[in-house]
Write a protein that holds these residues in place. Structure first.
Motif, short mmCIF file in Angstrom:
data_model
loop_
_atom_site.label_atom_id
_atom_site.label_comp_id
_atom_site.label_asym_id
_atom_site.label_seq_id
_atom_site.Cartn_x
_atom_site.Cartn_y
_atom_site.Cartn_z
N ASP A 129 0.86 -1.18 0.00
CA ASP A 129 0.00 0.00 0.00
C ASP A 129 0.90 1.24 0.00
OD1 ASP A 129 -1.99 1.84 0.18
OD2 ASP A 129 -2.81 1.14 2.08
N GLY A 130 0.95 1.96 -1.12
CA GLY A 130 1.85 3.09 -1.27
C GLY A 130 2.77 2.87 -2.46
N ASN A 131 3.93 3.52 -2.45
CA ASN A 131 4.88 3.44 -3.55
C ASN A 131 6.16 2.74 -3.09
OD1 ASN A 131 3.43 5.07 -5.64
ND2 ASN A 131 3.60 6.64 -4.08
N PHE A 132 6.59 1.75 -3.87
CA PHE A 132 7.79 0.98 -3.57
C PHE A 132 8.65 0.90 -4.83
CE2 PHE A 132 4.35 -0.30 -0.86
CZ PHE A 132 4.91 -0.51 0.39
N SER A 133 9.96 0.83 -4.65
CA SER A 133 10.87 0.74 -5.80
C SER A 133 11.91 -0.33 -5.54
CB SER A 133 11.55 2.08 -6.08
OG SER A 133 12.34 2.49 -4.97
N LEU A 134 12.43 -0.91 -6.62
CA LEU A 134 13.48 -1.91 -6.55
C LEU A 134 14.31 -1.85 -7.82
CD1 LEU A 134 12.01 -5.42 -7.29
CD2 LEU A 134 10.55 -3.42 -7.22
N ASP A 175 16.57 5.88 -12.07
CA ASP A 175 15.34 5.19 -12.47
C ASP A 175 15.23 3.92 -11.64
OD1 ASP A 175 13.02 4.62 -13.77
OD2 ASP A 175 13.88 4.48 -15.78
N ALA A 176 14.05 3.32 -11.64
CA ALA A 176 13.85 2.09 -10.87
C ALA A 176 12.56 1.42 -11.32
CB ALA A 176 13.77 2.39 -9.37
N THR A 177 12.46 0.14 -11.04
CA THR A 177 11.19 -0.57 -11.18
C THR A 177 10.31 -0.19 -9.99
OG1 THR A 177 12.28 -2.42 -12.28
CG2 THR A 177 10.12 -2.85 -11.32
N THR A 178 9.03 0.08 -10.23
CA THR A 178 8.17 0.55 -9.15
C THR A 178 6.92 -0.32 -9.03
OG1 THR A 178 7.00 2.12 -10.60
CG2 THR A 178 8.94 2.93 -9.41
N VAL A 179 6.45 -0.42 -7.79
CA VAL A 179 5.18 -1.08 -7.47
C VAL A 179 4.40 -0.13 -6.58
CG1 VAL A 179 4.05 -3.07 -6.42
CG2 VAL A 179 6.27 -3.35 -7.54
N SER A 180 3.17 0.18 -6.97
CA SER A 180 2.33 1.06 -6.15
C SER A 180 0.96 0.41 -5.97
CB SER A 180 2.18 2.43 -6.81
OG SER A 180 1.59 2.32 -8.10
N GLY A 181 0.39 0.60 -4.78
CA GLY A 181 -0.90 0.00 -4.48
C GLY A 181 -1.80 0.96 -3.73
N GLY A 182 -3.11 0.70 -3.80
CA GLY A 182 -4.06 1.56 -3.10
C GLY A 182 -5.45 0.93 -3.07
#
Length: 302
Positions: A129-134, A175-182
């Motif tokens: 839940d929110g913004n994550f990067s890897l 830059d990065a790979t991102t995962v965001s949820g809500g």
């Protein structure tokens, strides 16, 4: 190579498809395409329609699957007046050919009552839940701007002086790979009944989205009636991923997953306390993986 394989005119004018310089957009829940067997929407078994394990399954240049890991029904807490359901789902994006990739994916799970007089389930919490990067990356760019001017003498004298001004600017981009949820409402009406995640590749590396994503959802219920989870998955692939090479028009969406609160807990990841589902740390049930490396890949045969 046909026009469709090039990602060019063969896809123009097809409803629901948008072409740009690098990617093709399609909704795997709505369209049919690719190899034999691709695009058949996932149906419930008429003899046992409840809580099917295969939520979404598509095959092609990139195989796409969504499977149920755990479904647990119980209560938010021992002192709560609300029931609860915990779902853990695994999404996989497996290229079947080299240089094939998914550039972006949007996952939506909508929960709704089966009966008109039933209470709408509420998405209480989700993992990621929110913004994550890897997999971050850095790139140094050098930009040079310049101008040239000439000064000379006239009246037949062929004398000239050329001057050039240049300005160089160095900058570092990340830059990065991102995962965001809500969590979201439908038609501006509470409660939040949609869980949504978006995966975006590292555009600099063009490495595609992770091959595997496991997410968890906690649903609050106000009755013990059966209810539905309606899955939707939209992906954006690079233009050479030919999952749309054979288009046959619009397909029905996947059947909803029918959730039955009287079902026993699956308990695959752990043994859950069904009286305290609200205390489960959802992030501990979740995972994201780009690839799995085999440490001892070389073996000697005697």
């Amino acid at each position: 190579m046909s026009d469709t394989e090039k990602g060019g005119p063969g896809l123009e004018g097809v409803e629901g498809v948008e072409l740009d310089d690098d990617v093709t957009v399609f909704d795997v829940g709505m369209f049919d395409g690719g190899a034999e067997g691709t695009g058949f929407h996932t149906k419930n078994n008429a003899k046992d329609p409840y809580q099917r394990s295969e939520v979404i399954q598509r095959t092609g240049a990139v195989d796409i699957r969504c499977t149920v890991v755990d479904i647990i029904h119980g209560a938010m807490s021992a002192n709560s007046d609300c029931w609860a359901t915990l779902m853990v789902l695994q999404f996989r994006f497996d290229p079947q050919k080299r240089a094939r990739r998914i550039a972006a994916a949007t996952i939506e799970l909508r929960f709704d009552a089966l009966d008109l007089d039933g209470e709408t389930p509420e998405v209480e919490a989700i993992s990621f839940d929110g913004n994550f990067s890897l997999m971050p990356s850095k790139q140094t760019e050098s930009i040079t701007k310049g101008a040239t001017g000439t000064a000379g003498a006239s009246y037949g004298a062929n004398l000239g002086l050329e001057a050039k001004w240049e300005k160089t600017v160095n900058r570092e981009t990340t830059d990065a790979t991102t995962v965001s949820g809500g969590r979201f409402v439908v038609n501006n009406q509470p409660p939040n009944c949609v869980a949504k995640w978006t995966l975006l590749e590292n555009k600099t590396l063009k490495s595609g989205i992770p091959a595997s994503l496991r997410v968890a959802v906690l649903i609050k219920r106000r009755d013990e009636r059966d209810f539905a989870c309606l899955p939707k998955l939209e992906v954006r692939a690079d233009r050479w991923t030919r999952v749309l090479e054979k288009f046959s028009g619009k397909m029905p969406e996947d059947d909803p997953v029918i959730l039955k609160p009287s079902k026993k807990p699956t308990n695959k990841l752990m043994v859950y306390d069904t009286e305290e589902l609200g205390s489960v740390v959802l992030q501990s049930l979740s995972d994201i993986t780009f690839t799995t490396m085999i440490g001892d890949g070389l073996k000697n045969q005697v």
